[in-house]
Write a protein that holds these residues in place. Structure first.
Motif, PDB file in Angstrom:
ATOM      1  N   GLU A   1      31.055  62.853  29.696  1.00 18.71           N
ATOM      2  CA  GLU A   1      30.300  63.517  30.935  1.00 18.71           C
ATOM      3  C   GLU A   1      30.331  64.840  30.907  1.00 18.71           C
ATOM      4  OE1 GLU A   1      30.522  61.530  34.941  1.00 18.71           O
ATOM      5  OE2 GLU A   1      31.536  63.084  35.375  1.00 18.71           O
ATOM      6  N   LEU A   2      29.256  65.390  31.122  1.00 15.11           N
ATOM      7  CA  LEU A   2      29.011  66.744  31.148  1.00 15.11           C
ATOM      8  C   LEU A   2      28.001  67.486  31.946  1.00 15.11           C
ATOM      9  CD1 LEU A   2      28.537  67.128  27.264  1.00 15.11           C
ATOM     10  CD2 LEU A   2      30.593  67.879  28.302  1.00 15.11           C
ATOM     11  N   SER A   3      28.236  68.656  32.407  1.00 13.11           N
ATOM     12  CA  SER A   3      27.255  69.214  33.500  1.00 13.11           C
ATOM     13  C   SER A   3      25.885  69.656  32.441  1.00 13.11           C
ATOM     14  CB  SER A   3      27.841  70.397  33.957  1.00 13.11           C
ATOM     15  OG  SER A   3      28.072  71.403  33.154  1.00 13.11           O
ATOM     16  N   LEU A   4      24.862  69.640  33.322  1.00 18.26           N
ATOM     17  CA  LEU A   4      23.411  69.733  32.708  1.00 18.26           C
ATOM     18  C   LEU A   4      23.434  70.987  31.790  1.00 18.26           C
ATOM     19  CD1 LEU A   4      20.988  69.031  35.567  1.00 18.26           C
ATOM     20  CD2 LEU A   4      21.372  67.969  33.356  1.00 18.26           C
ATOM     21  N   ASP A   5      24.130  72.262  32.304  1.00 20.58           N
ATOM     22  CA  ASP A   5      24.157  73.272  31.570  1.00 20.58           C
ATOM     23  C   ASP A   5      25.014  73.276  30.288  1.00 20.58           C
ATOM     24  OD1 ASP A   5      26.738  73.426  32.904  1.00 20.58           O
ATOM     25  OD2 ASP A   5      26.312  75.338  33.894  1.00 20.58           O
ATOM     26  N   GLU A   6      25.893  72.507  30.182  1.00 19.20           N
ATOM     27  CA  GLU A   6      26.607  72.236  28.878  1.00 19.20           C
ATOM     28  C   GLU A   6      25.912  71.580  27.998  1.00 19.20           C
ATOM     29  OE1 GLU A   6      31.281  71.645  29.913  1.00 19.20           O
ATOM     30  OE2 GLU A   6      29.952  70.302  30.786  1.00 19.20           O
ATOM     31  N   VAL A   7      24.607  70.903  27.981  1.00 21.22           N
ATOM     32  CA  VAL A   7      24.078  70.303  27.218  1.00 21.22           C
ATOM     33  C   VAL A   7      22.403  70.527  27.079  1.00 21.22           C
ATOM     34  CG1 VAL A   7      23.034  67.805  26.695  1.00 21.22           C
ATOM     35  CG2 VAL A   7      25.175  68.242  27.920  1.00 21.22           C
ATOM     36  N   GLU A   8      22.119  70.823  25.959  1.00 20.27           N
ATOM     37  CA  GLU A   8      20.786  71.331  25.357  1.00 20.27           C
ATOM     38  C   GLU A   8      19.849  69.785  24.681  1.00 20.27           C
ATOM     39  OE1 GLU A   8      18.103  73.970  22.284  1.00 20.27           O
ATOM     40  OE2 GLU A   8      20.281  74.218  22.628  1.00 20.27           O
ATOM     41  N   VAL A   9      19.115  69.312  25.323  1.00 20.55           N
ATOM     42  CA  VAL A   9      18.332  68.258  24.868  1.00 20.55           C
ATOM     43  C   VAL A   9      17.509  68.783  23.834  1.00 20.55           C
ATOM     44  CG1 VAL A   9      16.903  66.234  25.242  1.00 20.55           C
ATOM     45  CG2 VAL A   9      18.684  67.141  26.958  1.00 20.55           C
ATOM     46  N   VAL A  10      17.623  68.375  22.384  1.00 21.89           N
ATOM     47  CA  VAL A  10      16.909  68.732  21.358  1.00 21.89           C
ATOM     48  C   VAL A  10      15.446  67.846  21.243  1.00 21.89           C
ATOM     49  CG1 VAL A  10      16.797  68.990  18.746  1.00 21.89           C
ATOM     50  CG2 VAL A  10      18.770  69.601  20.003  1.00 21.89           C
ATOM     51  N   GLY A  11      15.823  66.725  21.365  1.00 21.43           N
ATOM     52  CA  GLY A  11      14.656  65.819  21.313  1.00 21.43           C
ATOM     53  C   GLY A  11      15.086  64.315  21.460  1.00 21.43           C
ATOM     54  N   ARG A  12      14.114  63.505  21.511  1.00 13.93           N
ATOM     55  CA  ARG A  12      14.013  62.225  21.855  1.00 13.93           C
ATOM     56  C   ARG A  12      13.912  61.016  20.628  1.00 13.93           C
ATOM     57  NH1 ARG A  12      10.097  57.842  23.629  1.00 13.93           N
ATOM     58  NH2 ARG A  12       8.887  59.643  23.457  1.00 13.93           N
ATOM     59  N   VAL A  13      14.932  60.303  20.368  1.00 12.77           N
ATOM     60  CA  VAL A  13      14.883  59.651  18.999  1.00 12.77           C
ATOM     61  C   VAL A  13      13.715  58.577  19.107  1.00 12.77           C
ATOM     62  CG1 VAL A  13      16.002  58.164  17.401  1.00 12.77           C
ATOM     63  CG2 VAL A  13      17.100  59.989  18.300  1.00 12.77           C
ATOM     64  N   VAL A  14      12.777  58.403  18.188  1.00 11.63           N
ATOM     65  CA  VAL A  14      11.556  57.581  18.677  1.00 11.63           C
ATOM     66  C   VAL A  14      11.554  56.651  17.411  1.00 11.63           C
ATOM     67  CG1 VAL A  14      10.387  59.127  19.881  1.00 11.63           C
ATOM     68  CG2 VAL A  14       9.999  59.017  17.564  1.00 11.63           C
ATOM     69  N   TRP A  15      12.307  56.671  16.588  1.00 12.85           N
ATOM     70  CA  TRP A  15      12.068  55.900  15.148  1.00 12.85           C
ATOM     71  C   TRP A  15      13.285  56.082  14.129  1.00 12.85           C
ATOM     72  CZ3 TRP A  15      12.050  57.177   9.943  1.00 12.85           C
ATOM     73  CH2 TRP A  15      11.832  56.136   9.040  1.00 12.85           C
ATOM     74  N   LYS A  16      13.846  54.920  13.551  1.00 12.94           N
ATOM     75  CA  LYS A  16      14.785  55.232  12.618  1.00 12.94           C
ATOM     76  C   LYS A  16      14.515  54.511  11.467  1.00 12.94           C
ATOM     77  CE  LYS A  16      17.131  50.714  13.444  1.00 12.94           C
ATOM     78  NZ  LYS A  16      18.622  49.946  13.795  1.00 12.94           N
ATOM     79  N   GLY A  17      15.116  54.970  10.395  1.00 13.22           N
ATOM     80  CA  GLY A  17      14.837  54.231   8.911  1.00 13.22           C
ATOM     81  C   GLY A  17      16.249  54.384   8.031  1.00 13.22           C
ATOM     82  N   GLY A  18      16.394  53.463   7.327  1.00  8.91           N
ATOM     83  CA  GLY A  18      17.589  53.591   6.308  1.00  8.91           C
ATOM     84  C   GLY A  18      17.717  52.406   5.437  1.00  8.91           C
ATOM     85  N   ARG A  19      18.554  52.486   4.626  1.00  9.34           N
ATOM     86  CA  ARG A  19      18.904  51.196   3.616  1.00  9.34           C
ATOM     87  C   ARG A  19      19.537  50.202   4.175  1.00  9.34           C
ATOM     88  NH1 ARG A  19      21.754  53.844  -1.530  1.00  9.34           N
ATOM     89  NH2 ARG A  19      21.311  51.515  -2.155  1.00  9.34           N
ATOM     90  N   ILE A  20      19.108  49.010   3.606  1.00  7.96           N
ATOM     91  CA  ILE A  20      19.670  47.658   4.116  1.00  7.96           C
ATOM     92  C   ILE A  20      20.847  47.339   3.527  1.00  7.96           C
ATOM     93  CG2 ILE A  20      19.184  45.241   4.205  1.00  7.96           C
ATOM     94  CD1 ILE A  20      16.286  45.878   4.468  1.00  7.96           C
TER      95      ILE A  20
END
Length: 220
Positions: A201-220
């Motif tokens: 749990e953090l205050s808003l000024d302690e966190v910078e939102v870089v972006g939203r994760v919208v897809w993933k890919g990887g090895r099975i």
């Protein structure tokens, strides 16, 4: 004498294909600003031969359109991507940053090391702006089984009001991928999927939102 302006032509080709200049720069193994400076500021004065050849093959156009003298300009290779094929896919830069699904990864230099191609039609159907996307790798196990160590994730950097969901965030000098929830009193809660990790749990000024994760890919 070649009357085509290579800067204008490169910009036209990039816009027609839906590929950003930064992604094309990454494809060439250059800094993300390389082609932007070439187009906007005229520096470098002309493309190096190897860069010009790669771009010619990528877009399927003669090198003369990108600044090569007519007498040495090569036709686009028959095996190169056609204009229609190029326009059907977008090169998204793959950044050498580790979004830690654990204790936090130190943020490195955001210079692409590779690109991942996505369908232009699919990106548009999802409402994504290709110029505001990047791909980065996941490190650690705190988001398992949703995200595994070594997975690539597509991050949407479009500015928007913060909603609950999976995001990449900066906390100090660490880069984290977590489930973000807005808490009471202006707090943000960073949750892991793996129950072995406790919420942060953090205050808003302690966190910078870089972006939203919208897809993933990887090895099975």
């Amino acid at each position: 004498m070649n009357s085509v302006d290579p800067r204008r032509r490169l910009l036209e080709l990039a816009e027609a294909s839906g590929t950003s200049l930064s992604a094309l720069s990454a494809m060439l193994g250059r800094n993300t600003t390389y082609l932007q400076q070439f187009v906007r500021k005229g520096s470098p004065r002309k493309l190096e031969e190897n860069d010009r050849r790669k771009l010619s093959a990528y877009f399927g156009v003669p090198e003369s359109e990108l600044g090569a003298p007519e007498e040495i300009s090569r036709p686009a290779p028959a095996a190169s991507r056609s204009a229609a094929s190029v326009a059907s896919h977008v090169a998204v830069p793959r950044l050498p940053l580790d979004a830690s699904a654990g204790q936090g990864a130190f943020v490195g230099e955001e210079v692409p090391v590779d690109t991942i191609f996505f369908s232009t039609r699919w990106l548009r159907a999802q409402g994504f702006d290709p110029g505001k996307l990047s791909a980065i790798a996941v490190v650690g196990d705190s988001m398992e089984p949703l995200l595994r160590d070594g997975d690539d994730i597509l991050v949407d950097h479009t500015p928007r009001p913060l909603h609950d969901g999976i995001h990449v965030v900066r906390v100090g000098e660490s880069l984290l991928v977590k489930r973000v929830q807005t808490g009471a009193g202006g707090k943000i809660v960073l949750e892991s999927v793996n129950p072995a990790y406790r919420p942060i749990e953090l205050s808003l000024d302690e966190v910078e939102v870089v972006g939203r994760v919208v897809w993933k890919g990887g090895r099975i």
